[in-house]
Design an enzyme around this catalytic site. Structure first.
Site, PDB file in Angstrom:
ATOM      1  N   GLU A   1       0.841  -1.187   0.000  1.00 40.77           N
ATOM      2  CA  GLU A   1       0.000   0.000   0.000  1.00 40.77           C
ATOM      3  C   GLU A   1       0.884   1.247   0.000  1.00 40.77           C
ATOM      4  O   GLU A   1       1.931   1.276   0.659  1.00 40.77           O
ATOM      5  CB  GLU A   1      -0.901  -0.007   1.238  1.00 40.77           C
ATOM      6  CG  GLU A   1      -1.909   1.122   1.285  1.00 40.77           C
ATOM      7  CD  GLU A   1      -2.795   1.071   2.518  1.00 40.77           C
ATOM      8  OE1 GLU A   1      -3.947   1.518   2.428  1.00 40.77           O
ATOM      9  OE2 GLU A   1      -2.330   0.575   3.571  1.00 40.77           O
ATOM     10  N   LYS A  16     -10.314   0.338  -2.005  1.00 43.65           N
ATOM     11  CA  LYS A  16     -10.415   0.026  -0.582  1.00 43.65           C
ATOM     12  C   LYS A  16     -11.738   0.525   0.007  1.00 43.65           C
ATOM     13  O   LYS A  16     -12.117   1.676  -0.193  1.00 43.65           O
ATOM     14  CB  LYS A  16      -9.233   0.681   0.150  1.00 43.65           C
ATOM     15  CG  LYS A  16      -9.112   0.341   1.625  1.00 43.65           C
ATOM     16  CD  LYS A  16      -7.871   1.014   2.190  1.00 43.65           C
ATOM     17  CE  LYS A  16      -7.632   0.643   3.639  1.00 43.65           C
ATOM     18  NZ  LYS A  16      -6.398   1.300   4.165  1.00 43.65           N
ATOM     19  N   CYS A  41      -4.873  -3.614   3.420  1.00 41.88           N
ATOM     20  CA  CYS A  41      -4.541  -3.174   4.770  1.00 41.88           C
ATOM     21  C   CYS A  41      -5.661  -3.388   5.790  1.00 41.88           C
ATOM     22  O   CYS A  41      -5.890  -4.496   6.260  1.00 41.88           O
ATOM     23  CB  CYS A  41      -4.087  -1.722   4.719  1.00 41.88           C
ATOM     24  SG  CYS A  41      -3.129  -1.194   6.159  1.00 41.88           S
TER      25      CYS A  41
END
Length: 271
Positions: free
Chosen positions: A46, A119, A160
């Site tokens: 990321e 995300k 993440c």
């Protein structure tokens, strides 16, 4: 697509800076190292392209889908090394002028983009003087769940903070590999990173490849690192603790089959 009995993958770990050229060069060198070691799928972490000094830095760096220097770099690297390349995350334009999508793009060996995931779970944390709120500069995506087919089987995409939401992975169905490009903070990573990754591997009975940011950044942030490949039994195959590097190993179809045959938990599900 033909499934290969063994398929070598690699997680690239970076310590990204606040400028794109140095991050590009760092990523290119590590991609070349991983490809030289025989990796057929390489995943970046990321924010591999930027760890800005301010939340607004990533907004100023945003690209339109299909065009821009970051996407050109990823496309060229995939084609040059003839690998599946998972571009960690990069900022793509969203309908909000002051927020971006934090997007993971996947490129095939021919340089074509084969998957995109924006995300959806945005990190928020506050403890003492340490605090983060991704929603300030990131708009949550709505195109979930996302996966793609590779020579190792079905691959699930996540980013993440998604790691803390197991229902996301269940919604993808049976997977051979889960990808988790991340920039876990040192505080949360030291407490939960390995535990959560092992849990996702064990409960989904698949491999987990997690490329991470790992070190002290120019903006003062410290990330946990420990990029890792974990097998379906929850065993660590390879790990890169801190600093730029590569963690690599093989997605072994026989190992997948053995774990699922000895403990057929996926078949025992009732909901």
């Amino acid at each position: 697509m033909t499934i290969k009995p063994e398929f070598r993958v690699a997680a690239v770990q970076t310590v990204s800076a606040a400028d794109w050229p140095s991050n590009r060069d760092q990523a290119a060198g590590l991609i070349e190292r991983a490809a030289g070691q025989g990796a057929e799928l390489i995943a970046l972490p990321e924010y591999f392209c930027l760890m800005g000094r301010r939340d607004t830095d990533k907004v100023q760096m945003k690209e339109q889908p299909g065009q821009g220097p970051i996407q050109d770099f990823l496309r060229q690297q995939a084609e040059r090394h003839r690998v599946w390349l998972v571009g960690g995350t990069l900022p793509l334009a969203s309908p909000d002028a002051d927020r971006i999508y934090n997007t993971s793009l996947v490129y095939g060996p021919d340089g074509e983009c084969v998957a995109r995931y924006d995300k959806i779970h945005l990190f928020g944390f506050r403890k003492g003087e340490e605090s983060y709120d991704e929603s300030v500069s990131i708009r949550p995506g709505s195109n979930t769940p996302q996966s793609f087919d590779a020579p190792c089987g079905k691959v699930g995409l996540s980013i993440c903070y998604d790691l803390r939401f197991p229902e996301l992975y269940r919604a993808m169905g049976e997977l051979s590999l889960i990808l988790v490009p991340a920039a876990f903070t040192y505080t949360t990573g030291s407490a939960h990173w390995e535990i959560l990754l092992k849990a996702r591997a064990i409960e989904n009975q698949c491999y987990v490849l997690a490329p991470a940011q790992g070190g002290k950044h120019e903006n003062g942030r410290r990330t946990w690192g420990h990029s890792v490949l974990i097998d379906p039994w929850g065993e660590i195959i390879d790990e890169c603790p801190e600093g730029p590097g590569v963690a690599a190993g093989v997605i072994d179809q026989q190992r997948l089959a053995e774990v699922r045959a000895s403990l057929p938990a996926l078949k025992h599900r009732t909901m």
